[in-house]
Scaffold this active site. Structure first.
Site: not given
Ligand code: HEC
Ligand code: HEC
Length: 226
Positions: A187, A183, A60-61, A57, A145
């Site tokens: 749930c 995550r 470009c970054h 990356c 919850c």
């Protein structure tokens, strides 16, 4: 009458100020792990992400500081998560170590900076509806919850507000890093609800609402959780 208006305004302020990171509900052991970069197992992914970033990356970054505070964003009517941006040149698989490492590395550069997303109302409303809808055999909504019962115990767990500011996070139960989507799916699984596919609109809308709800909370990636 005026008195009540002032009171209502005060209550609205406290509701806003009441955003609490999952870290506050974690055990002392977990807080200790998260606080130390030398001991936080999530830092292995951040380090790996730095290497990948340099290889793939950096042509470009340069800096990604502050970038994570602005995602998910809505671009041309579509919800774009930070992960989607990380995959914009190379389609790393969902939950792959590469995707988690790069996302964690980029989010870590915004550690301590407050989440600041400002999505259009019509997108937000779809996610909000999903958040307050009952689902699964347990017939519970996220809000049951994470809004009505945070701070209370559920089995061995202490319910938090279900905030997204530490993700990707290292979960001891997973023995690895995992995304916010993973995550949320955990749930949903617990509710015996249908699991929408990774990257599906349903998931993105819910994520967008969760992050908007967390506006102002500092990014903690990589968080450590149970
Ligand atoms: C050939 C050049 C190029 C390469 C290589 C590249 N990007 Fe990008 N990237 C861009 C451009 C141009 C943009 C701005 C347009 C956009 O958002 O899609 C961008 C935007 C982004 C953004 C959003 C930044 C912001 O300020 O909102 C992220 C995050 C990102 N890239 C991550 C990556 C990662 C991770 C890699 C390596 C796996 C990578 N990019 C490789 C050109 C590149
Ligand atoms: C039956 C209760 C219950 C319901 C309903 C529920 N969750 Fe959770 N959730 C938990 C428990 C338990 C945990 C782990 C402890 C904690 O952080 O609350 C958790 C954790 C989370 C976390 C991670 C918080 C952190 O700091 O690591 C997020 C995000 C989350 N939930 C989102 C959701 C979303 C979105 C929904 C609705 C689709 C949902 N939850 C529904 C019980 C629930």
């Amino acid at each position: 009458m005026r008195k009540y208006l002032v009171l209502a305004a005060l209550l609205a302020c406290t509701a806003e100020a009441q955003n609490r990171s999952g870290l506050e509900f974690a055990s002392e052991e977990i807080r200790r792990l998260q606080a130390s970069d030398a001991e936080n197992p999530g830092m292995l992914w951040v380090d790996q992400g730095a290497k990948l970033f340099a290889q793939k990356c950096a042509s470009c970054h340069i800096s990604m500081k502050g970038v994570a505070t602005r995602y998910p964003a809505v671009e041309n009517g579509r919800i774009v998560t930070l992960e989607a941006k990380v995959r914009h040149k190379e389609a790393f698989a969902y939950e792959s170590d590469e995707l988690l490492a790069l996302t964690a590395y980029i989010a870590n550069q915004s550690r301590g900076m407050p989440i600041k997303v400002n999505p259009p109302a019509e997108k937000l409303d779809i996610g909000r509806k999903a958040y307050y809808s009952r689902r699964g055999q347990m017939n519970l909504a996220c809000a049951h919850c994470h809004e009505q019962n945070w701070g209370k115990h559920l089995g061995a767990e202490t319910l938090s507000q279900g905030q997204p500011n530490g993700y990707p996070a290292y979960r001891l139960e997973w023995q690895k890093m995992g995304s916010l989507e993973r995550r949320i799916r955990a749930c949903m699984f617990g509710l015996h609800a249908e699991l929408p596919p990774y990257g599906s609109d349903t998931m993105l809308e819910l994520e967008l609402f969760l992050v908007w709800r967390a506006n102002g909370l500092p990014i903690e990636t990589p968080a450590v959780r149970r």
